[in-house]
Design an enzyme around this catalytic site. Structure first.
Site, PDB file in Angstrom:
ATOM      1  N   ASP A  42       3.417 -11.684 -52.060  1.00  0.00           N
ATOM      2  CA  ASP A  42       2.265 -10.765 -51.815  1.00  0.00           C
ATOM      3  C   ASP A  42       1.490 -11.082 -52.920  1.00  0.00           C
ATOM      4  O   ASP A  42       0.297 -11.027 -52.920  1.00  0.00           O
ATOM      5  CB  ASP A  42       2.963  -9.467 -51.900  1.00  0.00           C
ATOM      6  CG  ASP A  42       3.508  -9.078 -50.907  1.00  0.00           C
ATOM      7  OD1 ASP A  42       3.614  -9.613 -49.858  1.00  0.00           O
ATOM      8  OD2 ASP A  42       4.525  -7.983 -50.722  1.00  0.00           O
ATOM      9  N   LYS A 128      20.181 -17.855 -25.701  1.00  0.00           N
ATOM     10  CA  LYS A 128      18.879 -17.318 -24.916  1.00  0.00           C
ATOM     11  C   LYS A 128      18.843 -16.226 -25.763  1.00  0.00           C
ATOM     12  O   LYS A 128      19.684 -15.004 -25.743  1.00  0.00           O
ATOM     13  CB  LYS A 128      19.575 -16.841 -23.696  1.00  0.00           C
ATOM     14  CG  LYS A 128      18.271 -16.483 -22.657  1.00  0.00           C
ATOM     15  CD  LYS A 128      18.903 -16.621 -21.305  1.00  0.00           C
ATOM     16  CE  LYS A 128      17.957 -16.223 -20.300  1.00  0.00           C
ATOM     17  NZ  LYS A 128      17.278 -14.791 -20.623  1.00  0.00           N
TER      18      LYS A 128
END
Ligand code: ZN
Length: 741
Positions: A42, A128
């Site tokens: 940040d 998946k």
């Protein structure tokens, strides 16, 4: 304000920061081994943002700073896929997988009697992921657009969202092919899903059903700032159009993608022959619940692209790939009763109490029923959510699922097992705790109960709400008051002798030391710890106070966002509703309703969404909120922001430079021109390149020429460098390099 030293040119520092931040993203998302803390990330991002604002000429749409938000878009445009995104056939049994493999062998001439009988086919299995498929198109190594699957032929352009997904590379580097389309799954990590739903619950908003639903909702949001805050993940799993010769098979394709900075599944496996395929399928099943994203199967495909081509397509899906779906983590159990629970916003949620049952590895006996409207229209077949529905009754056998494998929820009723005497669930007509009137949302639900989405106790003095609010306020992620947990709150309230009804009461507990000592199991040491914890919490700052107050729509993220823009509660209270959402574009109707302009002034790093801004503004200025703020202030709670970042563009409200249009000319001995520009902009000035009647001030260095003449002609105020430095010092800014000559 920091101004870069001369030896480090802004351009080189910008390049360095972009590189550092992209590497950090890659380490986090692709290699799963972070190289810097969130705080460090940040800090560097803030530095880069500031530099880029000071040097608009060095702007780059692919900069990491573009990944924290930006202008909302007006709507979606449709883009046709260069190659269709086909669906994959699902299978559910080992037998299906064997049959598929036999068909593949036959198609390639490897089956018995075939030309090359007896060979095996190299396949790749990868999990998946339960997310949303998107196609990313890169041209000459730069992201051109991102498109949802849509109907497979064309989908929605979600480039604005893709750009803020930090898991996605925006630039692929020198070795990137001319054209590359990468398909993959955008997903919401489970920890983010839990956090967002917790915040929505606290804000009294509808919960997301599952991570896929939440990911879809996020990707289809128009506001990049919100999208960025949700930290979507991405895993690549397919290719669309790609330049010749990029890879000869899927396994190689994945490896090349990883080199270029795409996350691929670390659980992908090569498998030669059907036995190895089945082993991979079963091997992954056991561990898949430990991952930070939901998976529902294993995709098995033929590795070689040449073999894939040879096998071709059926009318709806490729023959060379199949998805094995794991059985759903769902079970059935009996519903014993439904308890109404009152939250801190007054929302009354029906909670199912069931016969204990094991689900995805843990024992479950409570599940959410979401709201009383949904109790009345539960699916008979949970696999066909749009189908026939019934109301859920006490004694029913119900289907229970773990949404995102986290929150158990009732997803349907086994109607055949309904006992004759099964009682209907009755929504409480009054608050179960304070017996006050309840309000039903939306109002139409009074006449048509299946429409109900929420039911609230509207008594602000409701003890259940007060208790929930106090517990929330004191919680770890809010004011983090050591020693003031649920039990202590309950004990103090139950004593009846110590006032504990408002947040400010917490900070006055020190006046009741003797009474606290008289409570059971509250010894000297425990009371001292509690009171010390409370004193300590006074200095948490504005963001924590706001999130602690449990304001609807103001969770952790929004509180922090507000505290970044406003240095104190006073500054926040002075903000208009438009100030709260500088980046939001409004329709005519919305603008009229809020009494503001439709155009977004924009240019701010942070902005609330248009739906949130109005509600938050109204709340902050409500008599109840004002009273709470006044009491907290009087009790000595710090209402200044610890997250405040001074604006780096026009916006600073004070000082001699605020709102001034300034032109710099001539040779300045003490400053890099660009640094000085950034410095002045940070103080609220607009720095312009040419003198006009709108110019307020010309700063003239050595050998100033035509601009100085023009300024004099127009009667614009002119300062020399020494005067500027004095004024900067007066404004509290240290001149970085005093003039030497
Ligand atoms: Zn109540």
């Amino acid at each position: 304000m920091a101004v870069s030293p001369r030896h480090d040119t802004p351009a080189s520092r910008i390049a360095e920061l972009r590189n550092l931040l992209e590497r950090a993203n890659r380490a986090y998302y692709v290699d799963a081994s972070p190289v810097m803390s969130d705080a460090e990330f940040d800090r560097l991002l803030a530095e880069l943002t500031e530099l880029e604002k000071a040097h608009p000429d060095l702007d780059d749409p692919d900069s990491p700073t573009k990944r924290v938000g930006g202008e909302p878009i007006d709507g979606f445009t449709t883009i046709t896929h260069a190659r269709p995104m086909l669906s994959i056939d699902n299978t559910y049994t080992e037998g299906d997988v064997r049959e598929w493999y036999a068909r593949v062998l036959k198609g390639l001439g490897l089956a018995e009697g075939g030309l090359f009988a007896g060979g095996t086919v190299a396949c790749v299995c990868d999990p998946k992921i339960d997310g949303l498929a998107v196609s990313l198109r890169y041209e000459r190594g730069r992201l051109k657009h991102a498109v949802t699957r849509g109907d497979g032929v064309k989908g929605d352009d979600v480039s604005h969202a893709a750009r803020v997904i930090r898991a996605l590379p925006l630039v692929l580097g020198a070795r990137a092919p001319e054209v590359l389309e990468v398909r993959g799954e955008v997903y919401l990590p489970l920890d983010q899903f839990a956090r967002i739903n917790a915040e929505r619950e606290e804000a009294g908003e509808e919960l997301f059903m599952n991570p896929r639903n939440a990911a879809a909702g996020t990707l289809k949001n128009l506001d990049p700032t919100l999208i960025a805050s949700r930290r979507l993940g991405f895993i690549a799993h397919g290719r669309g159009e790609a330049s010749e010769g990029f890879a000869s098979g899927y396994w190689e394709f994945l490896s090349r993608l990883r080199e270029m900075g795409f996350p691929t599944s670390p659980h992908a496996l090569q498998a030669a022959g059907v036995e190895e395929i089945l082993k991979a399928i079963h091997g992954f099943e056991a561990g898949r619940h430990g991952l930070n994203y939901a998976t529902d199967g294993m995709v098995v495909r033929v590795d070689s692209f040449a073999q894939q081509e040879q096998l071709g397509l059926t009318s709806k899906s490729p023959r060379w790939v199949i998805a094995f779906k794991y059985p759903a983590e769902r079970t059935t159990t009996r519903l014993l009763r439904v308890e109404p629970q009152v939250g801190k916003t007054g929302k009354i949620t029906p909670r199912a109490v069931m016969e204990p049952v094991v689900l995805a590895g843990t024992t479950v006996q409570h599940a959410t029923l979401h709201n009383y409207g949904r109790v009345l229209k539960s699916p008979l077949n949970p696999d066909a959510p749009g189908g026939e529905t019934t109301d859920i009754r006490i004694g029913d056998t119900v289907y229970v699922e773990k949404a995102g494998e986290i929150i158990p929820q009732v997803v349907g009723v086994v109607i055949a097992k309904r006992p004759e005497n099964a009682a209907r669930v009755v929504a409480p007509a009054a608050c179960p705790v304070c017996a006050s009137v309840v309000e039903v949302e939306p109002p139409e639900a009074e006449a048509e109960p299946t429409l109900e989405t929420a039911r609230r106790c509207i008594n602000p003095e409701c003890p259940a709400q007060i208790r929930e609010k106090l517990v929330w306020f004191a919680g770890r992620k809010q004011m983090d008051i050591d020693g003031l947990g649920e039990k202590t709150v309950d004990q103090i309230i139950a004593s009846g002798t110590i006032p504990l009804r408002t947040f400010a009461d917490i900070f006055r507990l020190k006046d009741h030391r003797a009474a606290l000592l008289s409570l059971e199991r509250m010894g000297e040491k425990k009371v001292d710890n509690l009171l010390a914890g409370i004193e300590d919490a006074k200095s948490r700052g504005l963001a924590k106070v706001l999130s602690g107050m449990g304001i609807r729509h103001v969770g952790d993220t929004t509180s922090k966002l507000l505290a970044r823009r406003y240095e104190s509660l006073d500054a926040l209270m002075a903000a208009s509703v438009r100030d709260l959402m500088p980046n939001a574009k409004l329709s005519k109707d919305e603008a009229a309703r809020l009494g503001v302009a439709t155009e977004a002034p924009g240019g701010q790093e942070t902005s609330l969404g248009k739906d949130t801004a109005g509600i938050v503004h109204a709340y902050l200025h409500s008599p109840a909120a004002k009273k709470t703020f006044a009491e907290l202030g009087a009790a000595g709670v710090d209402l200044k922001s610890k997250d405040y970042r001074p604006p780096t563009t026009a916006g600073a409200a004070k000082g001699p430079f605020a709102g001034k249009t300034i032109v710099l000319t001539g040779t300045l001995t003490g400053y890099e021109r660009e640094d000085l520009k950034a410095l002045l902009e940070g103080l609220g000035a607009k720095v312009s390149g040419s003198v006009s009647s709108k110019t307020n001030l010309l700063v003239a260095g050595e050998s100033a020429g035509s601009k100085l003449d023009k300024a004099r002609e127009l009667g614009v105020e002119v300062w020399d460098e020494a005067k500027l430095i004095d004024a900067l010092r007066e404004a509290g800014v240290d001149a970085p390099r005093p003039p030497t000559g």
